[in-house]
Write a protein that holds these residues in place. Structure first.
Motif, PDB file in Angstrom:
ATOM      1  N   VAL A 180      33.491  13.670  45.502  1.00  0.00           N
ATOM      2  CA  VAL A 180      33.125  14.366  46.736  1.00  0.00           C
ATOM      3  C   VAL A 180      31.906  13.693  47.362  1.00  0.00           C
ATOM      4  O   VAL A 180      30.810  13.732  46.804  1.00  0.00           O
ATOM      5  CB  VAL A 180      32.812  15.859  46.459  1.00  0.00           C
ATOM      6  N   VAL A 181      32.127  13.068  48.506  1.00  0.00           N
ATOM      7  CA  VAL A 181      31.044  12.380  49.203  1.00  0.00           C
ATOM      8  C   VAL A 181      30.182  13.411  49.924  1.00  0.00           C
ATOM      9  O   VAL A 181      30.668  14.170  50.761  1.00  0.00           O
ATOM     10  CB  VAL A 181      31.591  11.343  50.207  1.00  0.00           C
ATOM     11  N   THR A 182      28.918  13.459  49.541  1.00  0.00           N
ATOM     12  CA  THR A 182      27.976  14.409  50.131  1.00  0.00           C
ATOM     13  C   THR A 182      27.455  13.836  51.444  1.00  0.00           C
ATOM     14  O   THR A 182      26.881  12.743  51.445  1.00  0.00           O
ATOM     15  CB  THR A 182      26.782  14.619  49.167  1.00  0.00           C
ATOM     16  N   PRO A 183      27.638  14.568  52.553  1.00  0.00           N
ATOM     17  CA  PRO A 183      27.164  14.037  53.820  1.00  0.00           C
ATOM     18  C   PRO A 183      25.652  13.884  53.853  1.00  0.00           C
ATOM     19  O   PRO A 183      25.145  12.885  54.300  1.00  0.00           O
ATOM     20  CB  PRO A 183      27.617  15.053  54.861  1.00  0.00           C
ATOM     21  N   HIS A 184      24.945  14.879  53.381  1.00  0.00           N
ATOM     22  CA  HIS A 184      23.491  14.769  53.401  1.00  0.00           C
ATOM     23  C   HIS A 184      22.928  15.739  52.389  1.00  0.00           C
ATOM     24  O   HIS A 184      22.971  16.940  52.587  1.00  0.00           O
ATOM     25  CB  HIS A 184      22.943  15.073  54.797  1.00  0.00           C
ATOM     26  N   ASN A 185      22.430  15.216  51.300  1.00  0.00           N
ATOM     27  CA  ASN A 185      21.828  16.044  50.266  1.00  0.00           C
ATOM     28  C   ASN A 185      20.489  16.572  50.798  1.00  0.00           C
ATOM     29  O   ASN A 185      19.644  15.790  51.197  1.00  0.00           O
ATOM     30  CB  ASN A 185      21.621  15.177  49.022  1.00  0.00           C
ATOM     31  N   PRO A 186      20.304  17.912  50.801  1.00  0.00           N
ATOM     32  CA  PRO A 186      19.057  18.469  51.309  1.00  0.00           C
ATOM     33  C   PRO A 186      17.817  17.904  50.617  1.00  0.00           C
ATOM     34  O   PRO A 186      16.727  17.949  51.149  1.00  0.00           O
ATOM     35  CB  PRO A 186      19.173  19.967  51.029  1.00  0.00           C
ATOM     36  N   LEU A 187      17.991  17.327  49.411  1.00  0.00           N
ATOM     37  CA  LEU A 187      16.844  16.815  48.665  1.00  0.00           C
ATOM     38  C   LEU A 187      16.569  15.332  48.919  1.00  0.00           C
ATOM     39  O   LEU A 187      15.659  14.762  48.357  1.00  0.00           O
ATOM     40  CB  LEU A 187      17.070  17.031  47.160  1.00  0.00           C
ATOM     41  N   LYS A 188      17.406  14.683  49.733  1.00  0.00           N
ATOM     42  CA  LYS A 188      17.214  13.243  49.959  1.00  0.00           C
ATOM     43  C   LYS A 188      16.874  12.964  51.412  1.00  0.00           C
ATOM     44  O   LYS A 188      17.331  13.651  52.309  1.00  0.00           O
ATOM     45  CB  LYS A 188      18.492  12.476  49.602  1.00  0.00           C
ATOM     46  N   LYS A 189      16.080  11.919  51.625  1.00  0.00           N
ATOM     47  CA  LYS A 189      15.764  11.506  52.996  1.00  0.00           C
ATOM     48  C   LYS A 189      17.027  10.924  53.628  1.00  0.00           C
ATOM     49  O   LYS A 189      17.681  10.073  53.055  1.00  0.00           O
ATOM     50  CB  LYS A 189      14.672  10.437  52.979  1.00  0.00           C
ATOM     51  N   LYS A 190      17.354  11.394  54.790  1.00  0.00           N
ATOM     52  CA  LYS A 190      18.582  10.972  55.469  1.00  0.00           C
ATOM     53  C   LYS A 190      18.553   9.478  55.835  1.00  0.00           C
ATOM     54  O   LYS A 190      19.565   8.803  55.786  1.00  0.00           O
ATOM     55  CB  LYS A 190      18.764  11.824  56.739  1.00  0.00           C
ATOM     56  N   SER A 191      17.393   8.966  56.189  1.00  0.00           N
ATOM     57  CA  SER A 191      17.273   7.603  56.722  1.00  0.00           C
ATOM     58  C   SER A 191      17.843   6.527  55.798  1.00  0.00           C
ATOM     59  O   SER A 191      18.346   5.511  56.254  1.00  0.00           O
ATOM     60  CB  SER A 191      15.815   7.291  57.010  1.00  0.00           C
ATOM     61  N   ASP A 226      28.195   8.546  56.825  1.00  0.00           N
ATOM     62  CA  ASP A 226      29.102   9.298  55.941  1.00  0.00           C
ATOM     63  C   ASP A 226      30.452   8.604  55.766  1.00  0.00           C
ATOM     64  O   ASP A 226      30.956   8.470  54.657  1.00  0.00           O
ATOM     65  CB  ASP A 226      29.360  10.706  56.514  1.00  0.00           C
ATOM     66  N   HIS A 227      31.050   8.170  56.877  1.00  0.00           N
ATOM     67  CA  HIS A 227      32.400   7.603  56.823  1.00  0.00           C
ATOM     68  C   HIS A 227      32.423   6.226  56.170  1.00  0.00           C
ATOM     69  O   HIS A 227      33.413   5.847  55.547  1.00  0.00           O
ATOM     70  CB  HIS A 227      33.025   7.591  58.221  1.00  0.00           C
ATOM     71  N   GLN A 228      31.317   5.493  56.268  1.00  0.00           N
ATOM     72  CA  GLN A 228      31.244   4.193  55.592  1.00  0.00           C
ATOM     73  C   GLN A 228      31.170   4.400  54.082  1.00  0.00           C
ATOM     74  O   GLN A 228      31.802   3.679  53.308  1.00  0.00           O
ATOM     75  CB  GLN A 228      30.038   3.406  56.107  1.00  0.00           C
ATOM     76  N   ARG A 229      30.421   5.415  53.663  1.00  0.00           N
ATOM     77  CA  ARG A 229      30.338   5.711  52.220  1.00  0.00           C
ATOM     78  C   ARG A 229      31.685   6.229  51.704  1.00  0.00           C
ATOM     79  O   ARG A 229      32.118   5.872  50.612  1.00  0.00           O
ATOM     80  CB  ARG A 229      29.210   6.701  51.935  1.00  0.00           C
ATOM     81  N   LEU A 230      32.357   7.043  52.518  1.00  0.00           N
ATOM     82  CA  LEU A 230      33.685   7.534  52.141  1.00  0.00           C
ATOM     83  C   LEU A 230      34.663   6.362  52.014  1.00  0.00           C
ATOM     84  O   LEU A 230      35.451   6.305  51.071  1.00  0.00           O
ATOM     85  CB  LEU A 230      34.194   8.534  53.189  1.00  0.00           C
TER      86      LEU A 230
END
Length: 194
Positions: A38-49, A54-58
């Motif tokens: 399950v690819v996490t779009p944005h983990n609340p604990l990680k810096k988004k930058s 998302d789609h490249q990681r998927l």
């Protein structure tokens, strides 16, 4: 009889052979019939930058799972409100796939902080947790490890980190052995992490 599906969450930035070794081990050496990455779009604990799109990681997860029958990429969290919590994803999946029993896959280091997760009691009440070993400071709460809902799987200990891979690519080092061939080709082609 419901199908047992393991959920292996991650930002997979990028997905590496360590992720595949653990996911495949869970699919082959436990009673899980499939493992969804399950690819996490944005983990609340990680810096988004620091995250690739998302789609490249998927796409990298798709490429990595292509030759594994029991491993499936999942973008289920992409459509859920952000920041998202595991308890919500599990409820959503259970509703969408009522004939699957969803189980969580996590490292022993994550189990250590599991009590801080949103509604962790609800998760434990409704889902099994499969734990793989990690080299980490201290281990999980022993009472948790004796919980009948928690299964410790003797998977290989793989200490490869996506952070290390990103840093190495930036430094022009050869990290190909740490990545699936198709994932490496995609990263190279797209000039990621340089």
């Amino acid at each position: 009889m419901n199908r047992k599906v393991g959920l292996f969450f991650g930002t997979f930035n990028p997905i590496h052979t360590g992720h595949l070794i653990i996911a495949n081990h869970m699919a082959e050496y436990s009673d899980l019939e499939e493992v969804w990455l399950v690819v996490t779009p944005h983990n609340p604990l990680k810096k988004k930058s620091s995250l690739l799109d998302d789609h490249q990681r998927l796409e990298m997860v798709y490429k990595a799972c292509e030759t594994y029958e029991k491993l499936k990429p999942s973008n289920i969290e992409f459509g859920l409100p952000q920041p998202n919590y595991t308890v919500n994803t599990l409820a959503h999946l259970q509703e969408k796939f009522p004939t699957n029993d969803f189980c969580l896959i996590m490292g022993e280091d994550n189990l250590k902080s599991f009590h801080k997760w949103k509604n962790h009691e609800v998760i434990l009440e409704n889902h099994e947790i499969y734990v793989y070993p990690r080299i980490a400071e201290g281990i999980a709460d022993p009472t948790l490890l004796h919980n009948p809902k928690i299964t410790k799987v003797d998977a290989p200990i793989v200490e490869i980190s996506s952070t290390f891979i990103r840093k190495s690519i930036k430094e022009s080092r050869n990290v190909r052995p740490l990545l699936d061939q198709k994932v490496w080709e995609y990263i190279d082609l797209m000039n990621f992490y340089r």
